[in-house]
Design an enzyme around this catalytic site. Sequence first.
Site, PDB file in Angstrom:
ATOM      1  N   GLU A  15       0.869  -1.186   0.000  1.00 37.03           N
ATOM      2  CA  GLU A  15       0.000   0.000   0.000  1.00 37.03           C
ATOM      3  C   GLU A  15       0.902   1.232   0.000  1.00 37.03           C
ATOM      4  OE1 GLU A  15      -2.459   2.744  -0.187  1.00 37.03           O
ATOM      5  OE2 GLU A  15      -3.439   0.774  -0.045  1.00 37.03           O
ATOM      6  N   ASP A  69       4.725   2.066  -4.473  1.00 37.14           N
ATOM      7  CA  ASP A  69       3.865   2.207  -5.639  1.00 37.14           C
ATOM      8  C   ASP A  69       3.976   0.930  -6.469  1.00 37.14           C
ATOM      9  OD1 ASP A  69       2.954   2.922  -8.357  1.00 37.14           O
ATOM     10  OD2 ASP A  69       2.940   4.980  -7.610  1.00 37.14           O
ATOM     11  N   ASP A 108      -8.616   1.286  -7.380  1.00 38.71           N
ATOM     12  CA  ASP A 108      -9.176   2.536  -7.882  1.00 38.71           C
ATOM     13  C   ASP A 108      -9.564   2.340  -9.345  1.00 38.71           C
ATOM     14  OD1 ASP A 108      -9.620   5.174  -8.840  1.00 38.71           O
ATOM     15  OD2 ASP A 108      -8.259   5.985  -7.327  1.00 38.71           O
ATOM     16  N   THR A 148     -12.875  -7.662   2.117  1.00 38.48           N
ATOM     17  CA  THR A 148     -12.147  -6.435   2.434  1.00 38.48           C
ATOM     18  C   THR A 148     -13.120  -5.474   3.112  1.00 38.48           C
ATOM     19  OG1 THR A 148     -12.681  -5.169   0.437  1.00 38.48           O
ATOM     20  CG2 THR A 148     -10.881  -6.772   0.269  1.00 38.48           C
ATOM     21  N   GLU A 149     -12.593  -4.372   3.613  1.00 39.46           N
ATOM     22  CA  GLU A 149     -13.464  -3.354   4.216  1.00 39.46           C
ATOM     23  C   GLU A 149     -14.450  -2.811   3.193  1.00 39.46           C
ATOM     24  OE1 GLU A 149      -9.595  -3.283   6.542  1.00 39.46           O
ATOM     25  OE2 GLU A 149     -10.161  -3.383   4.437  1.00 39.46           O
ATOM     26  N   TYR A 150     -13.960  -2.537   1.994  1.00 35.92           N
ATOM     27  CA  TYR A 150     -14.829  -2.026   0.930  1.00 35.92           C
ATOM     28  C   TYR A 150     -15.895  -3.049   0.557  1.00 35.92           C
ATOM     29  CZ  TYR A 150     -12.273   2.238  -0.317  1.00 35.92           C
ATOM     30  OH  TYR A 150     -11.720   3.488  -0.319  1.00 35.92           O
ATOM     31  N   GLU A 151     -15.499  -4.288   0.501  1.00 40.66           N
ATOM     32  CA  GLU A 151     -16.420  -5.354   0.123  1.00 40.66           C
ATOM     33  C   GLU A 151     -17.594  -5.431   1.090  1.00 40.66           C
ATOM     34  OE1 GLU A 151     -16.081 -10.104  -1.036  1.00 40.66           O
ATOM     35  OE2 GLU A 151     -14.310  -8.914  -0.503  1.00 40.66           O
TER      36      GLU A 151
END
Length: 214
Positions: A69, A96, A118, A191-194
């Site tokens: 990350e 990166d 993203d 994941t958190e987003y999931e």
Amino acid sequence: MRVKHKPWAKDRLEEFPAIYIKNPEDFKGRWQEVFGNNNPIHIEIGSGKGQFISGMAKANPEINYIGIEMIESVLVSALDKAIEAEVPNLRLVARDAKLLEESFEKGEIAQIYLNFSDPWPKKRHTKRRLTNPTFLTIYERLLPKAGEIHFKTDNRSLFEYSLVAFSEYNMLLTFVSLDLHNSDYEGNIKTEYEEKFSAKGFPIYRLEAKFDRD
């Protein structure tokens, strides 16, 4: 996503050298020494707050994991999860994705995870997408012949773009789901987003692919 800057994040990460690898390029070709074993190495590019990578490390102690990350203010949350999970087979790196080849030798990575990357929806930003052919070229060098890429997203446009990109790169699609949580797929770690998007009723898209080599 707007990230709140945490000026103390770098110092916090460096307090835990057993987990956070400050200079990953120093271990290019020598990551098995870092883990102290010859187990396969899986990396997640864009680990975010670390729920997925910590969960995977906990569930699969026979595999070594590296969470990558580039934003230290985000990675520090992954550090906290790694500490809490007490997983000796997990390391974290702030880099990166474009610089992966500086830190890993050819064929050194067994598997790559891309989770909720993203989408970079604007056409002029296409090359920034982590499933763009520019990145696929990097992944191909890092993975062995049987190495795979596992990709999850809630963004249908990015998923469709990725399907085309992988296919045009002559990759083999070994698994495709347009609604992961309502499929027969087992062993999914969210994941958190999931969790956030699936709770709102959005389908989660997933694919697995590998490079078609002779």
